[in-house]
Design a protein around this motif. Sequence first.
Motif, PDB file in Angstrom:
ATOM      1  N   LEU A 198      -4.589  11.598 -14.816  1.00  0.00           N
ATOM      2  CA  LEU A 198      -3.271  11.160 -14.381  1.00  0.00           C
ATOM      3  C   LEU A 198      -3.359  10.405 -13.057  1.00  0.00           C
ATOM      4  O   LEU A 198      -2.591   9.471 -12.808  1.00  0.00           O
ATOM      5  N   ALA A 199      -4.275  10.812 -12.200  1.00  0.00           N
ATOM      6  CA  ALA A 199      -4.484  10.072 -10.948  1.00  0.00           C
ATOM      7  C   ALA A 199      -4.982   8.659 -11.251  1.00  0.00           C
ATOM      8  O   ALA A 199      -4.607   7.692 -10.582  1.00  0.00           O
ATOM      9  N   GLN A 200      -5.840   8.545 -12.288  1.00  0.00           N
ATOM     10  CA  GLN A 200      -6.306   7.228 -12.706  1.00  0.00           C
ATOM     11  C   GLN A 200      -5.152   6.391 -13.240  1.00  0.00           C
ATOM     12  O   GLN A 200      -5.068   5.187 -12.975  1.00  0.00           O
ATOM     13  N   ARG A 243       0.821  -1.210   0.000  1.00  0.00           N
ATOM     14  CA  ARG A 243       0.000   0.000   0.000  1.00  0.00           C
ATOM     15  C   ARG A 243       0.856   1.261   0.000  1.00  0.00           C
ATOM     16  O   ARG A 243       0.528   2.249  -0.673  1.00  0.00           O
ATOM     17  N   LEU A 244       1.949   1.238   0.779  1.00  0.00           N
ATOM     18  CA  LEU A 244       2.819   2.416   0.836  1.00  0.00           C
ATOM     19  C   LEU A 244       3.448   2.697  -0.526  1.00  0.00           C
ATOM     20  O   LEU A 244       3.479   3.845  -0.988  1.00  0.00           O
ATOM     21  N   ILE A 245       3.952   1.666  -1.156  1.00  0.00           N
ATOM     22  CA  ILE A 245       4.593   1.862  -2.463  1.00  0.00           C
ATOM     23  C   ILE A 245       3.572   2.290  -3.513  1.00  0.00           C
ATOM     24  O   ILE A 245       3.833   3.171  -4.341  1.00  0.00           O
ATOM     25  N   SER A 246       2.388   1.665  -3.474  1.00  0.00           N
ATOM     26  CA  SER A 246       1.364   2.002  -4.474  1.00  0.00           C
ATOM     27  C   SER A 246       0.825   3.409  -4.278  1.00  0.00           C
ATOM     28  O   SER A 246       0.299   4.017  -5.217  1.00  0.00           O
ATOM     29  N   SER A 247       0.947   3.952  -3.060  1.00  0.00           N
ATOM     30  CA  SER A 247       0.447   5.309  -2.811  1.00  0.00           C
ATOM     31  C   SER A 247       1.387   6.383  -3.354  1.00  0.00           C
ATOM     32  O   SER A 247       0.971   7.537  -3.505  1.00  0.00           O
ATOM     33  N   ILE A 248       2.644   6.023  -3.640  1.00  0.00           N
ATOM     34  CA  ILE A 248       3.601   7.022  -4.114  1.00  0.00           C
ATOM     35  C   ILE A 248       3.155   7.649  -5.441  1.00  0.00           C
ATOM     36  O   ILE A 248       3.093   8.885  -5.546  1.00  0.00           O
ATOM     37  N   PRO A 249       2.831   6.863  -6.493  1.00  0.00           N
ATOM     38  CA  PRO A 249       2.396   7.498  -7.748  1.00  0.00           C
ATOM     39  C   PRO A 249       1.134   8.341  -7.580  1.00  0.00           C
ATOM     40  O   PRO A 249       1.013   9.405  -8.198  1.00  0.00           O
ATOM     41  N   MET A 250       0.187   7.873  -6.754  1.00  0.00           N
ATOM     42  CA  MET A 250      -1.043   8.637  -6.568  1.00  0.00           C
ATOM     43  C   MET A 250      -0.781   9.950  -5.820  1.00  0.00           C
ATOM     44  O   MET A 250      -1.362  10.986  -6.143  1.00  0.00           O
ATOM     45  N   THR A 251       0.129   9.913  -4.839  1.00  0.00           N
ATOM     46  CA  THR A 251       0.492  11.134  -4.124  1.00  0.00           C
ATOM     47  C   THR A 251       1.210  12.108  -5.041  1.00  0.00           C
ATOM     48  O   THR A 251       0.959  13.327  -5.002  1.00  0.00           O
ATOM     49  N   VAL A 252       2.103  11.570  -5.876  1.00  0.00           N
ATOM     50  CA  VAL A 252       2.795  12.414  -6.853  1.00  0.00           C
ATOM     51  C   VAL A 252       1.800  13.049  -7.809  1.00  0.00           C
ATOM     52  O   VAL A 252       1.907  14.237  -8.157  1.00  0.00           O
ATOM     53  N   ALA A 253       0.785  12.287  -8.232  1.00  0.00           N
ATOM     54  CA  ALA A 253      -0.219  12.820  -9.154  1.00  0.00           C
ATOM     55  C   ALA A 253      -1.012  13.950  -8.498  1.00  0.00           C
ATOM     56  O   ALA A 253      -1.272  14.985  -9.136  1.00  0.00           O
TER      57      ALA A 253
END
Length: 575
Positions: free
Chosen positions: A298-300, A245-255
């Motif tokens: 981009l969030a998608q 979950r932590l790793i997968s949240s990185i791209p969404m947080t960046v977006a």
Amino acid sequence: MNEEPLLATGKRRFAPWLIEPMMRNRGIYMKVAVAAALINIFALVSALFTMTVYDRIVPNDGAASLVGLSIGLVFVIIFDFVLRLLRVYFVDVAGANIDHDVGETLFAKLLALRLDHRRGSTGALTGLMRELETLRDFFASVTLTALIDVPFIFVTLTVIAMLGGVLVFLPLAMIPVVILSGILTTPALDRMSSRSLGDGLLKQTVLVETIGSLETVKAIGAGPMLSGRWQKALISHSESSLGQRLISSIPMTVANSASTIAYCGIIIVGVGLLRSNEITTGALLACSILCGRALAPLAQIATLLSRLSATRVAYRQINALMDAPSEGPQGDALHPGVLRGQIELRNVGFRYPGSPEKALEQVNLTIAPGERVGFLGRVGSGKSTLARLVLGLYEPEDGVVMIDGIDVRQYDPNELRRLIGAGMQDNVLIAGTVRQNICLDRAVVDQDEMIRATEISGTHRFMGPITNGYDLRLTDRGDGLSGGQRQSIAIARALAGRPQILIFDEPSSSMDAQTEAELITRLHPEVQGRTLMLITHRTSLLALVDRIVVLDKGRIVADGPRDAVLQKLTRGKAA
């Protein structure tokens, strides 16, 4: 079994079990695409409405024009609302169709899976079936919506460029940042997804094993051991899931951060352009609104990239199951209408997967139609293995197993087993009614035939007096019934339909002497004229056979008339 679809180049198609159901729903997907396109177009209207109000209505005090624009905007909002509901509906319909088709295919594959190629425990297989939902959601809904919305990023950017000129470079610069963050986190996410799936399957294994044998677990005091396994599995799975979950949240947080940066940048740069009269106030507001719309997909994409790893891991696991060999011939199978009952094994050798020694070796055996044969031998001598090979549950490593002169591998497995009455050693009953356990939805087994079979097996004695006897619902594996009652129902199931071949493996091991004697009396006329394979350690049951085969360490060590073999065995023990 049908051959797997191939491309014109001769290469196997990518996951036909998933792609073909999706292609059958392409009409629904086209409706989703049209709805998504209109939704993205309508999204431009609110920005253009804001620009028109600030640049045209406010300076000119055009109240009448504002009313007209507002009415038009109301219609757009209504259509947008309806289209969004329709898009969700169509995606769900397509997803449900795919879920049904793929789920049916996967379950059929599970039933047809060759037992010697089965990998993993029961819990692992049930957990793997649950991963089908992850795969279906990715390909059937999330991916579709994202792929349709992505092209409209450039449409929105084009509108921003037309209204704000250089302002378009701010959201445009954020696109590679978001994509790059997703790409860079993919390797770590793949590792964590694979570990999380493995830990989840291990947890499922412990849970299914405990629930499935709860009575035994309590009786033997295995609770503390299984609790330890459960705690260990919980800790491992929670750690791997947290990392995933932590790793997968990185791209969404960046977006999300990229969207904020682009929005604030447009406001800051836009103020300078506004002072130099290069853009209007309405254009600046419209560009700020459109910026959020342009970066929303981009969030998608970030979410898509984070789910891609979990989906890829699930796909590899499920596809490995789908690629595993199935029972039956590769081409057209034979569908026998009736069987004469001849059984022949020629130079048969067999080894269970992972076993260092063969369970059977160089076994040659012929059973004539209507012949009744008893099989004796020590534990592990290969008696039950013979029954499994005749039923086609396993394929011989060497030699051939034939019924009526035809290799059992040429028959359709379901059709073959429909013509054989089998009472196996485990006596597993299926959750459902007693009637369902005996009839198994077979057309040839009507109520009269069911009653006849239960009277022979002794089931009618304890089910007949009960008010809802044959409609009594059993729990998993027949819990709540005694071992003898389960055996009785299993025997009735084997006898129902009058199959020409009967295979019984320790049919009375849980019965008392009197019940067994009564069962033998009722079975004696029933087995006349039928081929019978009777595996037992009880000499009393040998009254049903006229020939005995003795096995030891996977080889036939004695074969002959019943009385002669029994006398030989008695002399051997006396010596």
